[in-house]
Design a protein around this motif. Structure first.
Motif, PDB file in Angstrom:
ATOM      1  N   VAL A 161       0.830  -1.208   0.000  1.00  0.00           N
ATOM      2  CA  VAL A 161       0.000   0.000   0.000  1.00  0.00           C
ATOM      3  C   VAL A 161       0.864   1.258   0.000  1.00  0.00           C
ATOM      4  O   VAL A 161       0.618   2.196  -0.772  1.00  0.00           O
ATOM      5  N   LYS A 162       1.889   1.289   0.833  1.00  0.00           N
ATOM      6  CA  LYS A 162       2.750   2.473   0.918  1.00  0.00           C
ATOM      7  C   LYS A 162       3.542   2.679  -0.369  1.00  0.00           C
ATOM      8  O   LYS A 162       3.781   3.814  -0.783  1.00  0.00           O
ATOM      9  N   ILE A 163       3.956   1.592  -1.004  1.00  0.00           N
ATOM     10  CA  ILE A 163       4.671   1.713  -2.280  1.00  0.00           C
ATOM     11  C   ILE A 163       3.780   2.381  -3.311  1.00  0.00           C
ATOM     12  O   ILE A 163       4.185   3.321  -4.005  1.00  0.00           O
ATOM     13  N   GLN A 164       2.534   1.914  -3.402  1.00  0.00           N
ATOM     14  CA  GLN A 164       1.625   2.454  -4.404  1.00  0.00           C
ATOM     15  C   GLN A 164       1.316   3.932  -4.157  1.00  0.00           C
ATOM     16  O   GLN A 164       1.205   4.716  -5.093  1.00  0.00           O
ATOM     17  N   ARG A 165       1.195   4.302  -2.901  1.00  0.00           N
ATOM     18  CA  ARG A 165       0.741   5.655  -2.570  1.00  0.00           C
ATOM     19  C   ARG A 165       1.863   6.689  -2.468  1.00  0.00           C
ATOM     20  O   ARG A 165       1.663   7.860  -2.763  1.00  0.00           O
ATOM     21  N   HIS A 166       3.040   6.250  -2.024  1.00  0.00           N
ATOM     22  CA  HIS A 166       4.042   7.226  -1.622  1.00  0.00           C
ATOM     23  C   HIS A 166       5.326   7.248  -2.454  1.00  0.00           C
ATOM     24  O   HIS A 166       6.112   8.184  -2.320  1.00  0.00           O
ATOM     25  N   LEU A 167       5.560   6.237  -3.269  1.00  0.00           N
ATOM     26  CA  LEU A 167       6.793   6.238  -4.061  1.00  0.00           C
ATOM     27  C   LEU A 167       6.520   6.757  -5.465  1.00  0.00           C
ATOM     28  O   LEU A 167       5.446   6.544  -6.031  1.00  0.00           O
ATOM     29  N   SER A 168       7.501   7.428  -6.022  1.00  0.00           N
ATOM     30  CA  SER A 168       7.354   8.005  -7.355  1.00  0.00           C
ATOM     31  C   SER A 168       7.370   6.930  -8.428  1.00  0.00           C
ATOM     32  O   SER A 168       7.812   5.791  -8.201  1.00  0.00           O
ATOM     33  N   PHE A 169       6.902   7.305  -9.590  1.00  0.00           N
ATOM     34  CA  PHE A 169       6.908   6.399 -10.741  1.00  0.00           C
ATOM     35  C   PHE A 169       8.322   5.891 -11.013  1.00  0.00           C
ATOM     36  O   PHE A 169       8.542   4.690 -11.186  1.00  0.00           O
ATOM     37  N   HIS A 170       9.294   6.805 -11.029  1.00  0.00           N
ATOM     38  CA  HIS A 170      10.662   6.409 -11.360  1.00  0.00           C
ATOM     39  C   HIS A 170      11.268   5.498 -10.297  1.00  0.00           C
ATOM     40  O   HIS A 170      12.018   4.563 -10.624  1.00  0.00           O
ATOM     41  N   GLU A 171      10.959   5.733  -9.044  1.00  0.00           N
ATOM     42  CA  GLU A 171      11.509   4.852  -8.000  1.00  0.00           C
ATOM     43  C   GLU A 171      10.893   3.463  -8.086  1.00  0.00           C
ATOM     44  O   GLU A 171      11.576   2.460  -7.883  1.00  0.00           O
ATOM     45  N   LYS A 172       9.629   3.400  -8.411  1.00  0.00           N
ATOM     46  CA  LYS A 172       8.996   2.090  -8.582  1.00  0.00           C
ATOM     47  C   LYS A 172       9.664   1.313  -9.713  1.00  0.00           C
ATOM     48  O   LYS A 172       9.956   0.124  -9.585  1.00  0.00           O
ATOM     49  N   VAL A 173       9.895   2.003 -10.839  1.00  0.00           N
ATOM     50  CA  VAL A 173      10.472   1.328 -12.007  1.00  0.00           C
ATOM     51  C   VAL A 173      11.933   0.950 -11.784  1.00  0.00           C
ATOM     52  O   VAL A 173      12.345  -0.179 -12.064  1.00  0.00           O
ATOM     53  N   LYS A 174      12.717   1.889 -11.254  1.00  0.00           N
ATOM     54  CA  LYS A 174      14.166   1.696 -11.178  1.00  0.00           C
ATOM     55  C   LYS A 174      14.638   0.946  -9.931  1.00  0.00           C
ATOM     56  O   LYS A 174      15.699   0.308  -9.963  1.00  0.00           O
ATOM     57  N   SER A 175      13.871   1.017  -8.849  1.00  0.00           N
ATOM     58  CA  SER A 175      14.330   0.405  -7.611  1.00  0.00           C
ATOM     59  C   SER A 175      13.427  -0.722  -7.114  1.00  0.00           C
ATOM     60  O   SER A 175      13.910  -1.771  -6.695  1.00  0.00           O
ATOM     61  N   VAL A 176      12.116  -0.505  -7.167  1.00  0.00           N
ATOM     62  CA  VAL A 176      11.200  -1.495  -6.609  1.00  0.00           C
ATOM     63  C   VAL A 176      11.068  -2.718  -7.504  1.00  0.00           C
ATOM     64  O   VAL A 176      11.274  -3.853  -7.059  1.00  0.00           O
ATOM     65  N   LEU A 177      10.721  -2.512  -8.773  1.00  0.00           N
ATOM     66  CA  LEU A 177      10.485  -3.659  -9.659  1.00  0.00           C
ATOM     67  C   LEU A 177      11.689  -4.590  -9.769  1.00  0.00           C
ATOM     68  O   LEU A 177      11.528  -5.819  -9.679  1.00  0.00           O
ATOM     69  N   PRO A 178      12.923  -4.078  -9.950  1.00  0.00           N
ATOM     70  CA  PRO A 178      14.069  -5.012 -10.031  1.00  0.00           C
ATOM     71  C   PRO A 178      14.323  -5.752  -8.720  1.00  0.00           C
ATOM     72  O   PRO A 178      15.018  -6.780  -8.719  1.00  0.00           O
ATOM     73  N   ASP A 179      13.772  -5.255  -7.611  1.00  0.00           N
ATOM     74  CA  ASP A 179      13.995  -5.874  -6.305  1.00  0.00           C
ATOM     75  C   ASP A 179      12.979  -6.970  -5.990  1.00  0.00           C
ATOM     76  O   ASP A 179      13.178  -7.760  -5.071  1.00  0.00           O
ATOM     77  N   ILE A 180      11.893  -7.021  -6.749  1.00  0.00           N
ATOM     78  CA  ILE A 180      10.852  -8.020  -6.495  1.00  0.00           C
ATOM     79  C   ILE A 180      11.336  -9.385  -6.990  1.00  0.00           C
ATOM     80  O   ILE A 180      11.645  -9.550  -8.177  1.00  0.00           O
ATOM     81  N   PRO A 181      11.423 -10.376  -6.087  1.00  0.00           N
ATOM     82  CA  PRO A 181      11.977 -11.693  -6.470  1.00  0.00           C
ATOM     83  C   PRO A 181      11.281 -12.319  -7.672  1.00  0.00           C
ATOM     84  O   PRO A 181      11.940 -12.913  -8.533  1.00  0.00           O
ATOM     85  N   GLU A 182       9.956 -12.181  -7.748  1.00  0.00           N
ATOM     86  CA  GLU A 182       9.222 -12.812  -8.841  1.00  0.00           C
ATOM     87  C   GLU A 182       9.582 -12.248 -10.210  1.00  0.00           C
ATOM     88  O   GLU A 182       9.373 -12.900 -11.241  1.00  0.00           O
ATOM     89  N   LEU A 183      10.123 -11.053 -10.234  1.00  0.00           N
ATOM     90  CA  LEU A 183      10.477 -10.427 -11.513  1.00  0.00           C
ATOM     91  C   LEU A 183      11.909 -10.720 -11.934  1.00  0.00           C
ATOM     92  O   LEU A 183      12.346 -10.314 -13.017  1.00  0.00           O
ATOM     93  N   LYS A 184      12.665 -11.378 -11.070  1.00  0.00           N
ATOM     94  CA  LYS A 184      14.009 -11.881 -11.414  1.00  0.00           C
ATOM     95  C   LYS A 184      14.929 -10.787 -11.962  1.00  0.00           C
ATOM     96  O   LYS A 184      15.551 -10.913 -13.018  1.00  0.00           O
ATOM     97  N   ASN A 185      14.991  -9.672 -11.222  1.00  0.00           N
ATOM     98  CA  ASN A 185      15.909  -8.580 -11.557  1.00  0.00           C
ATOM     99  C   ASN A 185      15.647  -7.946 -12.929  1.00  0.00           C
ATOM    100  O   ASN A 185      16.557  -7.373 -13.533  1.00  0.00           O
ATOM    101  N   LYS A 186      14.435  -8.040 -13.417  1.00  0.00           N
ATOM    102  CA  LYS A 186      14.133  -7.430 -14.710  1.00  0.00           C
ATOM    103  C   LYS A 186      14.125  -5.911 -14.568  1.00  0.00           C
ATOM    104  O   LYS A 186      13.574  -5.360 -13.606  1.00  0.00           O
ATOM    105  N   ALA A 187      14.743  -5.228 -15.512  1.00  0.00           N
ATOM    106  CA  ALA A 187      14.852  -3.767 -15.441  1.00  0.00           C
ATOM    107  C   ALA A 187      14.695  -3.193 -16.844  1.00  0.00           C
ATOM    108  O   ALA A 187      15.657  -3.108 -17.609  1.00  0.00           O
ATOM    109  N   PHE A 188      13.487  -2.791 -17.175  1.00  0.00           N
ATOM    110  CA  PHE A 188      13.195  -2.254 -18.511  1.00  0.00           C
ATOM    111  C   PHE A 188      14.027  -1.016 -18.792  1.00  0.00           C
ATOM    112  O   PHE A 188      14.522  -0.837 -19.918  1.00  0.00           O
ATOM    113  N   HIS A 189      14.206  -0.155 -17.793  1.00  0.00           N
ATOM    114  CA  HIS A 189      14.911   1.116 -18.011  1.00  0.00           C
ATOM    115  C   HIS A 189      16.380   0.909 -18.354  1.00  0.00           C
ATOM    116  O   HIS A 189      17.019   1.782 -18.936  1.00  0.00           O
ATOM    117  N   ILE A 190      16.931  -0.264 -18.017  1.00  0.00           N
ATOM    118  CA  ILE A 190      18.322  -0.577 -18.353  1.00  0.00           C
ATOM    119  C   ILE A 190      18.405  -1.331 -19.676  1.00  0.00           C
ATOM    120  O   ILE A 190      19.197  -0.992 -20.554  1.00  0.00           O
TER     121      ILE A 190
END
Length: 263
Positions: A161-190
């Motif tokens: 809930v806090k991620i959705q409400r309080h983190l910026s779009f760029h932080e979600k893409v660059k820091s949160v998504l690559p950290d989620i185990p199910e996504l296996k370090n996928k990083a579109f921006h890289i």
């Protein structure tokens, strides 16, 4: 891009033997009991079984004291398709605007009508496209995932809930998504930096639309930059960049229909 295949919020699935056994042995309930169940279980959802034996998730909706079971569509696909739909009219209204402006005796009121139509369709295209991206990113965050970051020397924890409400779009893409185990370090921006540049342009334009500001207090050209951005923006490139971003994390979620028609 042609119109998209419609998708449900969850992919239709065929039940395994144990689930099928439960469904086959399910008993109908009396109307009074059914009404009590739907009213008192807030997270109740339904399953619709097709003739092909697939199960589709549905939600209950009450209207005029009648309960309806509605197949739950995927809002991400709806938002994306709405943006794509407006793109076609953005092209047409832009061409109509300049067709009028190219006349030697163009009429200011006719031009006014055409710039209204162009900006309405262009801003709608951009807004819905970016809404699809935001909704998609939020959907990727698992309910049991926790993200941590250091703020002023202290570690701050962010649940879903806090991620959705309080983190910026760029932080979600660059820091949160690559950290989620199910996504296996996928990083579109890289891996697709040039496409992500187009995503950033889409976001910047959406922000200008959603938070429209004057250029400055002394200029009479209040919104010149906003309309200039709209006229120069590459809507088609933004559509394909947004599609590729979504499909990078969930293949074929944004998928063209085989019929080949626009709508």
């Amino acid at each position: 891009m042609k119109h998209l295949k419609k998708k449900f919020v969850l992919k239709p699935t065929k039940p395994n033997d144990s689930v099928k056994k439960v469904l086959d042995n399910a008993q109908a309930v009396e109307p009074e009991e059914y009404e009590n169940i739907t009213q008192n279980i807030p997270d109740l959802f339904g399953l619709i079984e097709t003739k092909e034996g697939e199960l589709i998730q549905a939600f209950y909706y009450r209207s005029n004291n009648v309960d309806y079971l509605i197949p739950e569509p995927n809002p991400i696909v709806i938002y994306f398709e709405t943006g794509r739909h407006y793109y076609k009219y953005t092209q047409a209204t832009r061409e109509a605007l300049f067709k009028e402006l190219d006349k030697e005796d163009w009429n200011v009121y006719e031009v006014q009508t055409r710039i209204y139509k162009f900006y309405a369709t262009g801003s709608s295209c951009v807004t819905f496209l970016f809404t699809a991206l935001e909704a998609f990113i939020n959907k990727l965050i698992p309910h049991d995932y926790t993200y941590s970051k250091v703020i002023n020397g202290e570690t701050e924890l962010y649940d879903q809930v806090k991620i959705q409400r309080h983190l910026s779009f760029h932080e979600k893409v660059k820091s949160v998504l690559p950290d989620i185990p199910e996504l296996k370090n996928k990083a579109f921006h890289i891996q697709h930096g040039h496409k992500f540049d187009n995503i950033k342009k889409l976001k910047n334009f959406r922000d200008e639309i959603m938070h429209t500001k004057l250029i400055n207090k002394t200029s009479l050209l209040f919104y010149r930059d906003l309309f200039t951005t709209a006229l120069n923006f590459n809507y088609e490139t933004a559509i394909y960049a947004a599609r590729d971003f979504i499909n990078y994390y969930e293949p074929n979620l944004i998928e063209e229909c085989e019929c080949g028609k626009d709508y």
